[in-house]
Design an enzyme around this catalytic site. Sequence first.
Site, mmCIF file in Angstrom:
data_model
loop_
_atom_site.group_PDB
_atom_site.id
_atom_site.type_symbol
_atom_site.label_atom_id
_atom_site.label_comp_id
_atom_site.label_asym_id
_atom_site.label_seq_id
_atom_site.Cartn_x
_atom_site.Cartn_y
_atom_site.Cartn_z
ATOM 1 N N HIS A 492 0.810 -1.661 0.017
ATOM 2 C CA HIS A 492 -0.473 0.152 -0.608
ATOM 3 C C HIS A 492 1.003 1.481 -0.009
ATOM 4 O O HIS A 492 0.944 2.067 -1.070
ATOM 5 C CB HIS A 492 -0.828 0.229 1.302
ATOM 6 C CG HIS A 492 -1.499 0.881 1.227
ATOM 7 N ND1 HIS A 492 -3.233 1.577 1.175
ATOM 8 C CD2 HIS A 492 -0.998 2.864 1.544
ATOM 9 C CE1 HIS A 492 -3.434 2.327 1.355
ATOM 10 N NE2 HIS A 492 -2.925 3.671 2.257
ATOM 11 N N GLU A 493 2.144 1.595 0.999
ATOM 12 C CA GLU A 493 2.518 2.693 0.945
ATOM 13 C C GLU A 493 3.871 2.494 -0.199
ATOM 14 O O GLU A 493 4.185 3.926 -0.222
ATOM 15 C CB GLU A 493 3.047 2.447 2.481
ATOM 16 C CG GLU A 493 2.200 2.862 3.619
ATOM 17 C CD GLU A 493 1.302 4.206 3.551
ATOM 18 O OE1 GLU A 493 1.229 4.209 3.141
ATOM 19 O OE2 GLU A 493 0.880 3.680 4.722
ATOM 20 N N HIS A 496 1.944 4.622 -2.749
ATOM 21 C CA HIS A 496 1.982 6.463 -2.723
ATOM 22 C C HIS A 496 3.789 6.394 -3.091
ATOM 23 O O HIS A 496 3.678 7.228 -3.735
ATOM 24 C CB HIS A 496 1.892 6.384 -0.930
ATOM 25 C CG HIS A 496 0.749 6.207 -0.714
ATOM 26 N ND1 HIS A 496 -0.700 7.290 -1.232
ATOM 27 C CD2 HIS A 496 -0.123 6.618 0.271
ATOM 28 C CE1 HIS A 496 -1.457 7.288 -0.949
ATOM 29 N NE2 HIS A 496 -1.856 6.695 0.203
#
Length: 703
Positions: A492-493, A496
């Site tokens: 997820h991170e 980004h």
Amino acid sequence: MNMNKMFVAAIALLSMAACNGKMEEQNPLLVDSPLPYGAPQFDKIRIGHYLPAFEQSIADAKKEIDAIVRNPEAPTFENTIEAMEFAGRRYNDVGHVFYNILEADATEELQKLAEQISPMTTEFSMYVSLNDSLFQRVKAVYEQRDSLNLEQDQKMLLDNTYKGFVRSGANLNPEDKALYSQYVNDLSLLSLKFSENALNATNAFSMLLTDEADLAGLPEFVREQGAAAAAEKEQEGWLFDLSQPSYVAFMKYSTRRDLKEKLYRAYNSKGLAPEFDNTVVIKQIVDIRHKMANLLGYETYADYAIEDHMAKTVATVQDFLQQLIEPSLPAARKEVAEILAYAKDNGFEGDELMPWDFSYWAERLRVAKYDLSDEELKPYFRIDDCIDAVFWLAGKLYGLSFEQRNDIPVYHPDVKVFDVKDSEGAHLALFYADFFPRATKRGGAWMTEFRTQRLTDGVEERPLISIVTNFTKPAGDKPALITHDEFVTFLHEFGHSLQGITAQGRYPSMTGTNVDHDFVELFSQINENWGYEADYLNTFAKHYETGEAIPEELIAKIKNAKNYLAAYYQVRQLQFGVLDMAWHTLTSVPEISVPEFEQNAIASIQTLPTVPECCTSTAFSHIFNGGYSAGYYSYKWSEVLAADAFSLFEEKGIYDKETAGAFLKMMSTGGAVDPAELYRQFRGHDPQPEALLRQLGIISESN
């Protein structure tokens, strides 16, 4: 008190040294870094450098703004809008370093310094946004916009700049401008206070166990984790605290209901104790936000905030949340009832599950239904292998490569730094990775940057991207092993991070993750999907001791268990969104207590009993100190986008180059194009909430 006076005096001396020119010559924050790619000189930066760096960089930035205002030539896009965009480069760099370290390694000295620096940065912000002469130049250019023959990104920059001034009070009268400026300054200090209280409350609690009987139910890796935490503090026994890996593991596995209740109450009352009281802070924040919105012509703060997002209106957000709540809530309550029935069949004697019971019995049922446990999976997820796997996926999809650099200094020994290159071997970014919890790091996981992609005097500078998490630390002689859930968080991170790494564009305010809040999470949430794909897991998941590949039956179990409690966790996220909207659609400060307000706001969508003494709001950093005020719904909004977008990968193939190339184009474009249009260009249609509901199994494929 005396320590604070000494600290202020020390800072004053540092400022004097700076004025005498002694520190400026050596201040690593005030000179271009000689390190590769201009990386921050973390080996040389000291706490005494920050205040002089802010003072000098703000003074220099003001001179740049003054030069724009005093330009005798008529306002143009180039001499006003572009000039503003590139003003304050040094100031931005200093701020990126300071505030990122404040989140990741916040010593008490740094927290105190933040309180001193905050009014300075707020004053500079007001110096720009409430500068009427500057605004008149911007307005003059904006009024000519239809005749300027601007390119798409230039049009967007002009529009953003003008609206940014208006939304920051440029059209207010002098008296209201002064009031607005005071509001912004007060909010800045209150947000810092909220964060400080939440962090200190987290660090203030720990539970030291010295009787092995208290460890009942805990698997070996959790016991080792507790022993390591105790040893780190030079204590005998097993230490559990409110950091995410420690708290989650104890709540999930312990059979000691009394200890779990103690831990739960501590975790869910952060910011309620008198010495770390955030209840007053919250009421002050929502009051000032509401007054600020009124001053700018909006009924509520949510009206003000959402106008600038994809959703545009409060009504759209409320309707969106309700569209997800209606099918999800009955399904979530059914899931809770199933867990209660299972618990009763297996020795639970209560009539209802309390919140501190839930994780344990949910895990027991998960193991029973899917024969799958974290203890069984963790040996296949050594963090070094996971890092390689995440990098490999970025290479497979987007042609990126990552090389660890040991010659670039970091701000903490746990941090690793990597040189990222594109498919042609050209440098794209530096990537900093900081994985493990510590007392000076706030909880959770996030991506940030020490420098965004930008042009400086016509020369491109590539970004400096950072990922910060709180994964399970190595214990004893074992390497760091993370849970599958932690691996999905990593993905997820890193999603980004990819948006920051691949950023393209002329204007830094519109590149990388500088997009609408309800669009930015698309790029993180879509990345999670690969964590459940067998073709991907087979490339790296090997037992750290035997080297044996993860068995196919384990992968099948991971996929089968993917939507376990999907409705419950969906409703949990929706509760956060509803709570956020409740706080930010207020038209007056509630007279009832913060816990009472919270309980009233989400009472109709609760799935577990309420604990009156507990409260989420007092540590809800996302909305009170994290940029997601009136925007927490964005996670679900983007999750809808991600579900719809990943369905194209599923259709074409999870490594399909054409699909990945189209997605990369959307991801790297940043804020230069309207996000709704960008998404339509990629997918060919607007997304619908049903895409997410089907992916989670809440509604059937035929719906």
